[in-house]
Design a protein around this motif. Structure first.
Motif, PDB file in Angstrom:
ATOM      1  N   PRO A  13       0.838  -1.199   0.000  1.00 12.39           N
ATOM      2  CA  PRO A  13       0.000   0.000   0.000  1.00 12.39           C
ATOM      3  C   PRO A  13       0.878   1.256   0.000  1.00 12.39           C
ATOM      4  CG  PRO A  13      -0.661  -1.520   1.733  1.00 12.39           C
ATOM      5  CD  PRO A  13       0.593  -2.055   1.135  1.00 12.39           C
ATOM      6  N   LEU A  14       0.348   2.331  -0.499  1.00  5.94           N
ATOM      7  CA  LEU A  14       1.087   3.585  -0.591  1.00  5.94           C
ATOM      8  C   LEU A  14       1.701   3.953   0.752  1.00  5.94           C
ATOM      9  CD1 LEU A  14       1.859   5.942  -2.395  1.00  5.94           C
ATOM     10  CD2 LEU A  14      -0.238   7.072  -1.707  1.00  5.94           C
ATOM     11  N   GLY A  15       2.994   4.184   0.758  1.00  7.37           N
ATOM     12  CA  GLY A  15       3.684   4.566   1.978  1.00  7.37           C
ATOM     13  C   GLY A  15       4.170   3.398   2.811  1.00  7.37           C
ATOM     14  N   LEU A  31      10.865   3.456  -6.462  1.00  5.56           N
ATOM     15  CA  LEU A  31      12.077   3.152  -5.693  1.00  5.56           C
ATOM     16  C   LEU A  31      12.509   4.361  -4.867  1.00  5.56           C
ATOM     17  CD1 LEU A  31      14.053   1.089  -8.345  1.00  5.56           C
ATOM     18  CD2 LEU A  31      13.078   0.221  -6.209  1.00  5.56           C
ATOM     19  N   GLN A  32      12.412   5.556  -5.458  1.00  8.40           N
ATOM     20  CA  GLN A  32      12.759   6.777  -4.724  1.00  8.40           C
ATOM     21  C   GLN A  32      11.799   6.994  -3.556  1.00  8.40           C
ATOM     22  OE1 GLN A  32      15.581   8.571  -5.287  1.00  8.40           O
ATOM     23  NE2 GLN A  32      15.037   9.571  -3.392  1.00  8.40           N
ATOM     24  N   GLU A  33      10.512   6.763  -3.777  1.00 13.67           N
ATOM     25  CA  GLU A  33       9.527   6.888  -2.700  1.00 13.67           C
ATOM     26  C   GLU A  33       9.831   5.886  -1.588  1.00 13.67           C
ATOM     27  OE1 GLU A  33       5.667   6.354  -4.446  1.00 13.67           O
ATOM     28  OE2 GLU A  33       5.852   8.164  -5.664  1.00 13.67           O
ATOM     29  N   GLU A  36      12.679   7.189   0.510  1.00  9.06           N
ATOM     30  CA  GLU A  36      12.206   8.252   1.407  1.00  9.06           C
ATOM     31  C   GLU A  36      11.423   7.662   2.581  1.00  9.06           C
ATOM     32  OE1 GLU A  36      13.227  11.410   1.304  1.00  9.06           O
ATOM     33  OE2 GLU A  36      14.445  10.738  -0.387  1.00  9.06           O
ATOM     34  N   ALA A  37      10.593   6.673   2.306  1.00  7.93           N
ATOM     35  CA  ALA A  37       9.827   6.034   3.381  1.00  7.93           C
ATOM     36  C   ALA A  37      10.758   5.332   4.364  1.00  7.93           C
ATOM     37  CB  ALA A  37       8.822   5.045   2.794  1.00  7.93           C
ATOM     38  N   ARG A  44      12.400   7.843  12.636  1.00  6.23           N
ATOM     39  CA  ARG A  44      11.413   7.557  13.692  1.00  6.23           C
ATOM     40  C   ARG A  44      11.983   6.566  14.704  1.00  6.23           C
ATOM     41  NH1 ARG A  44       6.843   4.267  14.867  1.00  6.23           N
ATOM     42  NH2 ARG A  44       7.466   2.714  13.355  1.00  6.23           N
ATOM     43  N   THR A  45      12.682   5.563  14.215  1.00  6.56           N
ATOM     44  CA  THR A  45      13.279   4.551  15.090  1.00  6.56           C
ATOM     45  C   THR A  45      14.404   5.149  15.927  1.00  6.56           C
ATOM     46  OG1 THR A  45      12.717   2.857  13.459  1.00  6.56           O
ATOM     47  CG2 THR A  45      14.348   2.257  15.123  1.00  6.56           C
ATOM     48  N   GLN A  46      15.230   6.005  15.318  1.00  3.08           N
ATOM     49  CA  GLN A  46      16.308   6.652  16.059  1.00  3.08           C
ATOM     50  C   GLN A  46      15.764   7.548  17.171  1.00  3.08           C
ATOM     51  OE1 GLN A  46      18.427   8.418  12.736  1.00  3.08           O
ATOM     52  NE2 GLN A  46      20.044   6.868  12.891  1.00  3.08           N
TER      53      GLN A  46
END
Length: 65
Positions: A13-15, A31-33, A36-37, A44-46
């Motif tokens: 799914p998107l994202g 692939l670029q998206e 970025e994701a 977020r994990t850091q």
């Protein structure tokens, strides 16, 4: 529904990013998206890891007395 539809890998799914997902069917833009994701998820994990370190340090300072 086609008899062979189940053989075609489904896109996430998107994202959404699935580790180990087949990449050969993705376009350059997809692939670029994905990159970025993944960068967003790393950030977020850091942040979560930093928060836990701060909480641990605070707890240690209380119980070290």
């Amino acid at each position: 529904m086609n008899l062979f539809d189940e053989d075609v890998p489904k896109k996430s799914p998107l994202g959404a990013v699935a580790v180990g997902e087949e990449l050969s069917r993705l376009s350059e833009a997809e692939l670029q998206e994905r990159i970025e994701a993944l960068k967003g998820e790393i950030n977020r994990t850091q942040k979560e890891l930093e928060q836990r370190g701060t909480i641990r340090d605070a707890a240690n300072s209380i119980f070290q007395k």
